[in-house]
Scaffold this active site. Sequence first.
Site: not given
Length: 587
Positions: A56, A88, A129-130, A463, A489
């Site tokens: 990512c 993640d 990333c998330d 998650e 997720s």
Amino acid sequence: MLKRPFDKSKLPSRHVTEGPERAPHRSYYYAMGMTEEEIHQPLVGVATCWNEAAPCNIALNRQAQAVKMGVKQAMGTPREFTTITVTDGIAMGHEGMRSSLASREAIADTVELTMRGHSYDAVVGLAGCDKSLPGMMMAMVRLNVPSVFIYGGSILPGRAPQVEEIPADFRSRDLTVQDMFEAVGRHQNNEMSDKALDMLERVACPSAGACGGQFTANTMACVSEAIGLALFNSSGMPAPYESRDAYGEASGRAVMDLIEQNIKARDIVTRKALENAARVVACTGGSTNAGLHLPAIAHEAGIEFFLEDVCEIFRDTPYFVNLKPGGAYVAKDLYDAGGIPVVMKELRKAGLIHEDCVTASTRTIGEELDRIEREADGKVIYPIETPITKTGGVVGLKGNLAPEGAIVKVAGIKAEDQVFTGPARVFECEEDAFAAVKAREYKEGEVIVIRNEGPAGGPGMREMLSTTAALSGQGMGKKVALITDGRFSGATRGFCVGHVGPEAAQGGPIALLKNGDMITIDAVNGALTVDLSDEELAQRKADWAGPRETIYTSGAIWKFAKLVGPTYKGAVTHPGAEGEKHVYSDL
């Protein structure tokens, strides 16, 4: 390009570059090879989440150089710095996931501190990333400086070797990391060999970039365009594409236009802009994590935009973009079909977009959409008149089991399958649940309950992808349901309810459940209930022994657990704009 007159007397960088008393400060800049002209231009922070933790982020360093070129072209002086990320996909399924949500706060905090400490005038933020996407946007709104966000881009889709050892359904579709988590379930079910699993893991993620489906990273990338902080279409092209450099340069030039016109982050991130963002999440079947991150971004602007507000928009927004995990396509396909601009153009046809919101280009949403010539392709982006479903891909739930709300992703789930009643099978943490699923110690028709995984009680609000993917891999994704005070997720499939509040650590009803209690999840009517009387719940609350002890009694995760607020408000850790007595950009 003509030199633009920037009045440094109104900009934060005057504190480090102007006047005789700043000679020591200027000597530091000369030490880094800056010219006198560069020192006296606006200083623009170019913040990246570059690291070698995951694909990512791996391309962000290169992309930052393009941004810096754009800033220089527009008579600004870029100053690159980095912050952390927790990825993640690698943190998933073990103790590392406790660091994930806390990293969102750390990203926002460290960008804020760097900007404050060096008195930068504006920021261009790059994230992959998330949690790094909302963390970066939170910092922009908190600082309220001219700001442009740019996504690092998605990963290219993987393809499985065309060999019989790999199940046919894996060979026939584009692969994402979601498929690898589900392949683990197949392997546990003795439906996939060690060799097949080994072959798949080598090809599922073939390039730099964030996970390819409409998981949390791509969801929040779409948010960045819809909310106005990113240039239109800048989030679409995959990370390896060199065309991303052109958007990087354009973002660098754009931030200088924002400085010139004194357009700041809170001029862009308004209540209407947040509603636009929620619309785009809903119609693309985006991640339930948007229900956590949009309230957190709003909090930085002093706007009350909670989980229930997000879900209200989800409820009346058609779902018409056919993306994984509920649909068939990945981020590259959406880009090829015209991207978020075409999606928002469809929303405008139904009157579901606020067109007067200003964007990072200095143009309004309406003006930007007027420039878009492409139309829905009917394959990736359906016409809004003929959506996949008439309501959004994510639904909010409330009831005696979730007084503060909960959230469930229904994209890809048929309407007749959106109501589920079954007996509870209660687990005190994710590890216990995953072990039971792996050993098939559950029954069809049950509601699996995973508690003590909220922001404070986890701590960290992990998650549950390992557990949900294992269920899907075992072919049980539609035969059981799952609820948790933790998160899911963006890649989660199946009937899975997250963000149940109040969380178990706060004595919420989820803490009081026992095996066999009958739970009903009704995504059609937005309800999450347990068949217990108010009197029975009150008695159980009186008998409750209190929150479960954790091993996190010091350090960053302990600090997060002590500070974090309720999930429905975004799980934030400070008072936000409502509590501030100054705004950085005005100092």
